[in-house]
Design a protein around this motif. Sequence first.
Motif, PDB file in Angstrom:
ATOM      1  N   GLN A 218       0.857  -1.169   0.000  1.00 18.85           N
ATOM      2  CA  GLN A 218       0.000   0.000   0.000  1.00 18.85           C
ATOM      3  C   GLN A 218       0.898   1.225   0.000  1.00 18.85           C
ATOM      4  OE1 GLN A 218      -3.064   0.235   2.967  1.00 18.85           O
ATOM      5  NE2 GLN A 218      -4.379  -1.221   1.882  1.00 18.85           N
ATOM      6  N   ILE A 219       0.685   2.111  -0.957  1.00 20.92           N
ATOM      7  CA  ILE A 219       1.530   3.292  -1.115  1.00 20.92           C
ATOM      8  C   ILE A 219       0.651   4.531  -1.048  1.00 20.92           C
ATOM      9  CG2 ILE A 219       3.223   4.477  -2.551  1.00 20.92           C
ATOM     10  CD1 ILE A 219       3.737   1.800  -3.960  1.00 20.92           C
ATOM     11  N   LYS A 220       0.879   5.364  -0.046  1.00 17.95           N
ATOM     12  CA  LYS A 220       0.142   6.620   0.078  1.00 17.95           C
ATOM     13  C   LYS A 220       0.877   7.698  -0.718  1.00 17.95           C
ATOM     14  CE  LYS A 220      -1.535   5.403   4.698  1.00 17.95           C
ATOM     15  NZ  LYS A 220      -1.514   5.732   6.146  1.00 17.95           N
TER      16      LYS A 220
ATOM     17  N   PHE B 166       0.929  -8.742 -12.276  1.00 19.94           N
ATOM     18  CA  PHE B 166       1.086  -7.538 -11.459  1.00 19.94           C
ATOM     19  C   PHE B 166      -0.202  -6.718 -11.504  1.00 19.94           C
ATOM     20  CE2 PHE B 166       2.142  -2.941 -11.641  1.00 19.94           C
ATOM     21  CZ  PHE B 166       2.628  -2.771 -10.359  1.00 19.94           C
ATOM     22  N   LYS B 167      -0.667  -6.285 -10.333  1.00 20.74           N
ATOM     23  CA  LYS B 167      -1.893  -5.498 -10.259  1.00 20.74           C
ATOM     24  C   LYS B 167      -1.643  -4.233  -9.460  1.00 20.74           C
ATOM     25  CE  LYS B 167      -5.045  -9.465 -10.484  1.00 20.74           C
ATOM     26  NZ  LYS B 167      -6.119 -10.206  -9.768  1.00 20.74           N
ATOM     27  N   ALA B 168      -2.150  -3.132  -9.956  1.00 23.50           N
ATOM     28  CA  ALA B 168      -2.036  -1.854  -9.269  1.00 23.50           C
ATOM     29  C   ALA B 168      -3.339  -1.091  -9.440  1.00 23.50           C
ATOM     30  CB  ALA B 168      -0.871  -1.045  -9.831  1.00 23.50           C
ATOM     31  N   GLU B 169      -3.955  -0.738  -8.346  1.00 26.70           N
ATOM     32  CA  GLU B 169      -5.206   0.005  -8.413  1.00 26.70           C
ATOM     33  C   GLU B 169      -5.324   0.925  -7.212  1.00 26.70           C
ATOM     34  OE1 GLU B 169      -8.332  -2.828  -8.393  1.00 26.70           O
ATOM     35  OE2 GLU B 169      -7.756  -3.721  -6.478  1.00 26.70           O
ATOM     36  N   ARG B 170      -6.121   1.942  -7.359  1.00 28.10           N
ATOM     37  CA  ARG B 170      -6.363   2.862  -6.261  1.00 28.10           C
ATOM     38  C   ARG B 170      -7.521   2.362  -5.412  1.00 28.10           C
ATOM     39  NH1 ARG B 170      -3.693   7.254  -5.637  1.00 28.10           N
ATOM     40  NH2 ARG B 170      -2.514   8.206  -7.313  1.00 28.10           N
ATOM     41  N   ILE B 171      -7.321   2.427  -4.084  1.00 24.76           N
ATOM     42  CA  ILE B 171      -8.435   2.094  -3.204  1.00 24.76           C
ATOM     43  C   ILE B 171      -9.095   3.370  -2.673  1.00 24.76           C
ATOM     44  CG2 ILE B 171      -7.558  -0.176  -2.565  1.00 24.76           C
ATOM     45  CD1 ILE B 171      -6.470   1.034   0.008  1.00 24.76           C
ATOM     46  N   ASN B 172      -8.431   4.485  -2.860  1.00 26.44           N
ATOM     47  CA  ASN B 172      -9.025   5.811  -2.634  1.00 26.44           C
ATOM     48  C   ASN B 172      -8.143   6.814  -3.365  1.00 26.44           C
ATOM     49  OD1 ASN B 172      -6.822   6.549  -0.873  1.00 26.44           O
ATOM     50  ND2 ASN B 172      -7.810   5.306   0.717  1.00 26.44           N
ATOM     51  N   ASN B 173      -8.406   8.063  -3.233  1.00 21.80           N
ATOM     52  CA  ASN B 173      -7.651   9.069  -3.982  1.00 21.80           C
ATOM     53  C   ASN B 173      -6.210   9.205  -3.516  1.00 21.80           C
ATOM     54  OD1 ASN B 173      -9.824   9.745  -5.610  1.00 21.80           O
ATOM     55  ND2 ASN B 173     -10.589  11.298  -4.166  1.00 21.80           N
ATOM     56  N   ASN B 174      -5.887   8.670  -2.340  1.00 19.32           N
ATOM     57  CA  ASN B 174      -4.560   8.887  -1.768  1.00 19.32           C
ATOM     58  C   ASN B 174      -3.686   7.649  -1.736  1.00 19.32           C
ATOM     59  OD1 ASN B 174      -5.135  11.608  -1.107  1.00 19.32           O
ATOM     60  ND2 ASN B 174      -6.249  10.933   0.715  1.00 19.32           N
ATOM     61  N   THR B 175      -4.218   6.481  -2.068  1.00 17.33           N
ATOM     62  CA  THR B 175      -3.495   5.232  -1.812  1.00 17.33           C
ATOM     63  C   THR B 175      -3.542   4.283  -3.000  1.00 17.33           C
ATOM     64  OG1 THR B 175      -4.046   5.415   0.537  1.00 17.33           O
ATOM     65  CG2 THR B 175      -3.270   3.273  -0.238  1.00 17.33           C
ATOM     66  N   TRP B 176      -2.392   3.741  -3.351  1.00 22.62           N
ATOM     67  CA  TRP B 176      -2.280   2.643  -4.306  1.00 22.62           C
ATOM     68  C   TRP B 176      -2.285   1.319  -3.537  1.00 22.62           C
ATOM     69  CZ3 TRP B 176      -2.055   2.743  -9.618  1.00 22.62           C
ATOM     70  CH2 TRP B 176      -1.839   3.979 -10.232  1.00 22.62           C
ATOM     71  N   GLU B 177      -2.988   0.357  -4.068  1.00 26.50           N
ATOM     72  CA  GLU B 177      -2.893  -1.007  -3.560  1.00 26.50           C
ATOM     73  C   GLU B 177      -2.299  -1.871  -4.666  1.00 26.50           C
ATOM     74  OE1 GLU B 177      -5.621  -3.000  -0.573  1.00 26.50           O
ATOM     75  OE2 GLU B 177      -6.317  -3.866  -2.477  1.00 26.50           O
ATOM     76  N   ILE B 178      -1.160  -2.489  -4.374  1.00 24.61           N
ATOM     77  CA  ILE B 178      -0.387  -3.203  -5.397  1.00 24.61           C
ATOM     78  C   ILE B 178      -0.134  -4.624  -4.938  1.00 24.61           C
ATOM     79  CG2 ILE B 178       1.900  -3.320  -6.495  1.00 24.61           C
ATOM     80  CD1 ILE B 178       1.872  -0.242  -6.506  1.00 24.61           C
ATOM     81  N   THR B 179      -0.278  -5.564  -5.849  1.00 32.43           N
ATOM     82  CA  THR B 179       0.060  -6.957  -5.560  1.00 32.43           C
ATOM     83  C   THR B 179       1.044  -7.454  -6.608  1.00 32.43           C
ATOM     84  OG1 THR B 179      -1.847  -7.744  -6.824  1.00 32.43           O
ATOM     85  CG2 THR B 179      -2.139  -7.460  -4.448  1.00 32.43           C
ATOM     86  N   LEU B 180       2.072  -8.157  -6.136  1.00 30.79           N
ATOM     87  CA  LEU B 180       3.056  -8.793  -7.010  1.00 30.79           C
ATOM     88  C   LEU B 180       3.012 -10.288  -6.757  1.00 30.79           C
ATOM     89  CD1 LEU B 180       4.381  -5.861  -6.210  1.00 30.79           C
ATOM     90  CD2 LEU B 180       6.433  -6.835  -7.218  1.00 30.79           C
ATOM     91  N   PRO B 181       3.003 -11.086  -7.807  1.00 32.49           N
ATOM     92  CA  PRO B 181       2.984 -12.535  -7.593  1.00 32.49           C
ATOM     93  C   PRO B 181       4.274 -13.054  -6.977  1.00 32.49           C
ATOM     94  CG  PRO B 181       3.191 -12.025  -9.925  1.00 32.49           C
ATOM     95  CD  PRO B 181       2.890 -10.733  -9.223  1.00 32.49           C
ATOM     96  N   LYS B 182       5.422 -12.387  -7.285  1.00 32.09           N
ATOM     97  CA  LYS B 182       6.685 -12.903  -6.737  1.00 32.09           C
ATOM     98  C   LYS B 182       7.800 -11.866  -6.873  1.00 32.09           C
ATOM     99  CE  LYS B 182       8.396 -15.213 -10.964  1.00 32.09           C
ATOM    100  NZ  LYS B 182       7.340 -14.763 -11.873  1.00 32.09           N
ATOM    101  N   VAL B 183       8.807 -12.021  -6.016  1.00 33.52           N
ATOM    102  CA  VAL B 183      10.084 -11.320  -6.155  1.00 33.52           C
ATOM    103  C   VAL B 183      11.166 -12.381  -6.065  1.00 33.52           C
ATOM    104  CG1 VAL B 183      11.710  -9.685  -5.150  1.00 33.52           C
ATOM    105  CG2 VAL B 183       9.278  -9.135  -5.193  1.00 33.52           C
TER     106      VAL B 183
END
Length: 673
Positions: free
Chosen positions: A627-629, A646-663
Amino acid sequence: MCNSKNWHENAFFGMHYDLHGHIDDLPGFCGKVDEEQLYRLWSELKPDWVQCDGKGHPGYATWFCKTGWATPELVKDDVRAYRNASKRLGIPLGIHYSGLRDSKAVRENPDWQCYGYDGSKTGDGICLTSGYLKELMIPQLLELIDDYDVDGFWIDGDNWGAAPCWCKRCQKTFTERTGITEIPMSPEGRYWREYMDFFRTLFEEYVTAYTSAVHERKPGCMVCSNWMYSVRQPEAVKVNVDYLSGDFTPNYGADRAALEGRFLDSRNKPWDLMAWGFTRSTVYVDWEKSSQLMKSAVHLSQEIAEPIALGGGTMIYLAPMRDGRLSEAEHRIVSKVANEFAHPRRKYCFKTQSASEAALLHLTETYYERNNPLYNLGHAHEALEGALHAMQETHRSVDIISSKDTLERLSDYKLIILPEVSKVTPEEKAAILKFAENGGIVFGTGAYFANEFADALGVLADGETIEEPTYLLRNMINHRRRTAVRFNNEGCSMLCPVQPVKPLAGTDVLTNIYPTTDGDCEEGTVKPVATMKRYGKGVIAGCYCPIFALYWQCHYYVVRDLLDDMLKKIGFEQSVELDAPEYLEIILRKRNDEYMVNLLNRSAAAVMNPNRIVANTLNVVCNIKLQIKDNGEFSNATVFPEDKEFKAERINNNTWEITLPKVEIHSVVTLRK
C-alpha cells in the motif's frame, strides 16, 4: 580540485582485477596476459570501466616500473595489456594500487615502517610521516599517468591500512603540532584521542597530497581512496577525492553493502561498491590456505542488488590466474550477472535519490570513542548495523547520515534513530531537539541517551545500570502489582547494561524489564526501560539498553517484534506498507517525476553459516502486497521485471494497492506522474 569532467559520475558497472604480485610468484608471472582475451570478454560484459593491478600489498608492481620494484618473475607488462584493451573499447582504466600497506617498501626502507607503542614493528604498515609518499608512491602514480595514460587510481590498503605510529619522528611531530609532550601508550592514556586525531589529520594530508599530484599531472584522472568517508570514517568530506568506493567482505557481502551503501549514498559524491566474485571458508584454516569458490550468479546478483537499488555503481572483483590469463568459466558467470541482472536495472535505479522517511544517525564522536584506531570498525558499528537490520526486517526504508547531515538535513525525515550513542555534541543535541520540536520523532537507545536527554524524555534514572540478567518481553499488555497479565508472552534475556527509569508526568511507558519470563514478579522488580513523551509538535522516545547491539548479535525475533511495536507506538508511519516475510527488504527512491519501491529478496534457500557461505538458490517471495500513500500525485504504476499478474489500483484518492505474484532477487515498482 579537479575541474575536468568526472567520468565516474556515469560509471554504473565495472570490473576489477588485482594480482598482488609477490616474491614467491613462480616463473611465468603474467606471461600469458592476453589483450585479445581482455577485449573479447569485456565486449561481452560491457563494463563502464575496468581496474587492473598496479601494486599490491607485497609491494611489487605488475608493470616494468622505473621507480620501486617490479614483481621478480614478471614476464609481460600487465598494465600495458589492460590499457590497450580498454582504449580499444573506449572505457576508462583504473589502477589498483596499495597505499599504506607495502611489505617490500618497509623491508628496503626500515625508516618507513610503522611502529607500535612498545617499539615493535606493525607488519607491512607505512608510517604517515615517512618518506614513502614523496619518494615512492607519488612517483609511481605519475609514472603510470605518463607512460600509460591511465584514467584513475583506486588506492587500496589506505583508510583501513592506516595506523598510529610511535616512532620518534611521529612523537616529535605530534608535540610540535599540539604542544603536548605526554605521549599516550594505550587507549587509557590521557591524550589518546588527541593522538588519534593527529594521525587522522596526517592521513587526510597524505591523501590530499597524492590526489593533488595526480590531478595536477592529469586533471581527468579520477582518484579514490578505498573506504575513505565510509562508515569507518564518518567525519565531513574534506579531501578532494573524486569518488567513494569500497570492496565489501568476501562473505556475507550483502550485509556490508546494505550498511556502507546507505552511508556512501548520503555523502554527495559519486560512489560504487565492489563485490568479491569469489570467496573462501576460513572455519578451519586461514585465508591463504583455504579452498576458493566462484560465487554463483544468484549469489552475486543478490549482493550487487544492494548498491544498485541504492542508486550507486557496482564492481565485481575477479583474480586473474598467476600467469595473467582470465578464467573463461568465471567470466561466463559474470556475463550472466552483468547482462541479465545489472545492465537491465540501470535505467530504473542508477542516480536515483533517497525517498526514505527515516534515518539512523552515525555520529562521529560516538564512533571514534569505540572503534579500533584509526578507522577500523572494531565493535563500533554493531549498534548501527543492528538498527539497520531491525529496520530492514520490519520493512522500513532507512538512510544512514553523518554528524554533518544531523546539523543540516534532519527536516528531510519523519523519524531519526540514535543507536546506542555515547557522545552527542551540544550542536547535535540542539539540532535533534529542534527536529522533535518541529514535529519529528526521535528514538534513541542506551543508558547514555536516557541520561543525556533526560529532561526532554521526562525521565529520571532509577538507580545504577543493571548488569545482571534482565528480560525483555513481547506481548506484555498490563502489569498490576505482583501479577503480569500476559498474552502469548515470550521473553529475551539480556546480559548487558540496562538503565531503568522513573517516568515523570506526561511520559508514557513503552515497555518494561522483568527479572524473569514468569508471570509472577516481586513488587518493584518490574521497571520501565522504554518511554515516550510529546516534545513540541513531535515525540522523543527511547529504550535504555543496548537493544540494537543485542539485535546485531543474535537477531532474536522477540527483540525485532518489540522494536517494531515501539516504533508503531511512537507514531512512525511510513508512506509504504509491505505485507511480506521479514527477509524482503524495502528501499524507497525517487528521480524527477518517479517514485520507486525497490524490493530485495535477502533470503537463501539453504541455511547460511560459516560452513555454508555461497547460495545458488533463493526462497522466491510470493504474494507480496503493497500500500503506497501518494496523495494522488502519481497516475501510473509499473513493475520491473515485468509480470502479467502484477496489479495496481487505487483504493481511494490517496493510496495505491499493489500486488506482485513474486520477487526472485530484486524488483522495482515505479509510480509515475
